[in-house]
Design a protein around this motif. Structure first.
Motif, mmCIF file in Angstrom:
data_model
loop_
_atom_site.group_PDB
_atom_site.id
_atom_site.type_symbol
_atom_site.label_atom_id
_atom_site.label_comp_id
_atom_site.label_asym_id
_atom_site.label_seq_id
_atom_site.Cartn_x
_atom_site.Cartn_y
_atom_site.Cartn_z
ATOM 1 N N PRO A 67 17.782 15.467 63.580
ATOM 2 C CA PRO A 67 17.824 14.505 64.679
ATOM 3 C C PRO A 67 18.126 15.150 66.037
ATOM 4 O O PRO A 67 18.892 16.104 66.124
ATOM 5 N N PHE A 68 17.520 14.576 67.068
ATOM 6 C CA PHE A 68 17.624 15.092 68.427
ATOM 7 C C PHE A 68 18.864 14.499 69.076
ATOM 8 O O PHE A 68 18.982 13.283 69.225
ATOM 9 N N LEU A 69 19.801 15.370 69.498
ATOM 10 C CA LEU A 69 21.098 14.907 69.988
ATOM 11 C C LEU A 69 21.252 15.004 71.506
ATOM 12 O O LEU A 69 22.280 14.591 72.047
ATOM 13 N N MET A 70 20.235 15.544 72.188
ATOM 14 C CA MET A 70 20.333 15.730 73.630
ATOM 15 C C MET A 70 20.044 14.419 74.369
ATOM 16 O O MET A 70 19.413 13.504 73.836
ATOM 17 N N ARG A 71 20.473 14.356 75.635
ATOM 18 C CA ARG A 71 20.242 13.160 76.455
ATOM 19 C C ARG A 71 18.946 13.230 77.250
ATOM 20 O O ARG A 71 18.509 12.234 77.815
ATOM 21 N N ARG A 72 18.337 14.402 77.311
ATOM 22 C CA ARG A 72 17.098 14.564 78.054
ATOM 23 C C ARG A 72 16.017 15.109 77.113
ATOM 24 O O ARG A 72 16.287 15.962 76.267
ATOM 25 N N PHE A 73 14.778 14.624 77.310
ATOM 26 C CA PHE A 73 13.641 15.143 76.552
ATOM 27 C C PHE A 73 12.574 15.498 77.583
ATOM 28 O O PHE A 73 11.947 14.630 78.178
ATOM 29 N N GLU A 74 12.388 16.804 77.779
ATOM 30 C CA GLU A 74 11.545 17.291 78.870
ATOM 31 C C GLU A 74 10.138 17.641 78.399
ATOM 32 O O GLU A 74 9.915 18.011 77.248
ATOM 33 N N ASP A 75 9.174 17.540 79.329
ATOM 34 C CA ASP A 75 7.811 18.053 79.156
ATOM 35 C C ASP A 75 7.104 17.478 77.924
ATOM 36 O O ASP A 75 6.550 18.196 77.092
ATOM 37 N N GLY B 208 8.871 9.916 66.452
ATOM 38 C CA GLY B 208 10.212 10.023 65.894
ATOM 39 C C GLY B 208 11.149 9.081 66.627
ATOM 40 O O GLY B 208 10.732 8.306 67.494
ATOM 41 N N LEU B 209 12.407 9.156 66.310
ATOM 42 C CA LEU B 209 13.402 8.294 66.937
ATOM 43 C C LEU B 209 14.418 9.153 67.668
ATOM 44 O O LEU B 209 14.999 10.073 67.093
ATOM 45 N N TYR B 210 14.649 8.818 68.958
ATOM 46 C CA TYR B 210 15.518 9.619 69.817
ATOM 47 C C TYR B 210 16.523 8.697 70.517
ATOM 48 O O TYR B 210 16.399 8.404 71.708
ATOM 49 N N PRO B 211 17.542 8.224 69.793
ATOM 50 C CA PRO B 211 18.446 7.200 70.331
ATOM 51 C C PRO B 211 19.370 7.675 71.434
ATOM 52 O O PRO B 211 19.906 6.860 72.188
ATOM 53 N N TYR B 212 19.579 8.995 71.572
ATOM 54 C CA TYR B 212 20.517 9.497 72.574
ATOM 55 C C TYR B 212 19.850 9.814 73.908
ATOM 56 O O TYR B 212 20.539 10.037 74.900
ATOM 57 N N VAL B 213 18.528 9.851 73.946
ATOM 58 C CA VAL B 213 17.807 10.264 75.151
ATOM 59 C C VAL B 213 17.861 9.171 76.209
ATOM 60 O O VAL B 213 17.620 7.995 75.929
#
Length: 422
Positions: A369-377, A385-390
């Motif tokens: 799972p992706f834990l970062m607050r930013r998803f770049e590019d 997928g699911l990215y609840p913290y972004v």
């Protein structure tokens, strides 16, 4: 059929507790304090009184939860003095923090969050004789400082930091950044770097402008530090020589996030990590330019994982850009993914894009799972997928984004986020 009228006061304590838990605890306290002895006993439970958060976090900044001075005055004159011994954590915003801190003595208060604070406000608060010699000095071990993001001037935070480590002598946890996810207000310091230090600080979470500040933080002034979560605006070599050889045996948890593109992965990031011989958890998020090969699983294993025998968790979000020409043999997404087959830490997702018009290749690898607050590019090849913290995303592609792409984006980022196109 007979209808019965059941009032709130007729419900058993267990049902009232279930109802009140679904409400904001400040609203519960304001609405039912003094209603009767039974209600006072219920709402004075630690569930409602141990942490009081007076600001409300919006997407851009922290704002006042109660706009009426009448409500604040009642809290200060009637409610806070009644529950003062039960309060362990206070989150305050700039306008009302002084009134709330002066409303009562808080003998069990150990954590303090100060939001939208201005430099002059902080100086006045930290030099207050009553507060600085009692609560601040003896009790506070956890401190959150959030800078007012609406101010246009550049912040020179040297004096505030000096006050913090002079006044809060038992501080173990410090979080120092602005409240807004997309705002770029960061800690700036005059040269030479200030001399503040702490022998008690264990956890530091901070947003800063340059890599220099990161090196100064790790020059020995925080000798007991075991957790550092640092976000940089840019990652360039320091203009002057800074102590960068000291080993950091106490550091166990390290997260480094860089907002702007860099070409200093080998030169700066790796040497810094190599100083952390006992690191158990590592997080990296950055975008870098490479000459002839993307950063893939083989690179991470050779340069990081094989060098860190104590590492138990590795999360990352790494984008590497490479100039391409017609003669190059270009790796596919499957080729990149294959380099992670024996990585034991977590699931890895790989994305590879080639932009012929730009003569550029982009390889994006990240743990899931992706834990970062930013998803770049994000490109048209975004795998979903699911990215609840972004909370912030950016788009990058030479081809237009179609309607179906944005449907996929809205499903992958279900919570409110800010988006822009590069």
């Amino acid at each position: 059929m007979k209808y019965s009228c059941v009032e709130l006061n007729d419900l058993p304590d267990e049902i009232l507790l279930i109802i009140f838990k679904k409400l904001n605890n400040l609203e519960v306290l304001y609405s039912f304090q003094g209603f009767n002895e039974r209600f006072n006993k219920i709402i004075h439970d630690s569930i409602f009184t141990s942490r009081l958060s007076f600001p409300r976090l919006s997407f851009k900044k922290c704002i006042k939860k109660f706009s009426s001075d009448i409500i604040l005055n009642r809290f200060c004159s009637q409610i806070l003095p009644t529950i003062r011994t039960k309060i362990k954590w206070l989150d305050l915003e700039s306008e009302s923090m002084r009134n709330i801190l002066d409303a009562a003595d808080y003998p069990n208060l150990y954590a303090l969050g100060l939001y939208n604070i201005e430099e002059e406000t902080a100086k006045c608060l930290f030099t207050d004789e009553r507060l600085s010699t009692s609560i601040f000095k003896n009790q506070i071990t956890t401190l959150i400082i959030s800078i007012d993001p609406d101010k246009d001037e550049l912040y020179t935070m040297k004096n505030i930091c000096n006050h913090i480590f002079t006044v809060f002598i038992n501080l173990t946890h410090l979080t120092f950044y602005d409240a807004a996810y997309e705002n770029n207000v960061r800690l700036l310091f005059d040269v030479p770097f200030p001399t503040f230090s702490s022998s008690s600080l264990l956890v530091l979470k901070v947003k800063v402008q340059t890599f220099d500040v990161c090196l100064y933080i790790l020059d020995g002034r925080f000798e007991q530090l075991h957790t550092l979560d640092i976000e940089l605006a840019n990652l360039f070599p320091p203009l002057e020589e800074i102590e960068n050889q000291r080993k950091l045996p106490n550091l166990k948890y390290f997260v480094l996030c860089c907002m702007l593109q860099t070409s200093s992965y080998d030169e700066l990031i790796l040497p810094l990590i190599y100083r952390m011989s006992n690191l158990e958890e590592l997080g990296l998020s950055f975008t870098t330019f490479v000459d002839d090969a993307f950063i893939d699983g083989n690179n991470l294993k050779q340069n990081i994982l094989n060098q860190m025998s104590q590492l138990k968790q590795f999360i990352f979000d790494i984008r590497s850009f490479m100039c391409i020409n017609n003669e190059m043999k270009l790796p596919s997404k499957e080729d990149i993914q294959q380099t992670f087959t024996d990585l034991q830490y977590t699931k890895i997702i790989s994305c590879v894009d080639y932009f012929r018009d730009y003569r550029q290749g982009l390889c994006h690898i990240y743990s899931y799972p992706f834990l970062m607050r930013r998803f770049e590019d994000i490109t048209n090849n975004f795998p979903g997928g699911l990215y609840p913290y972004v909370r912030v995303v950016s788009l990058y592609d030479e081809h237009p984004f179609e309607h179906e792409f944005f449907i996929r984006i809205s499903q992958s980022f279900p919570y409110r986020f800010h988006v822009w196109k590069n």
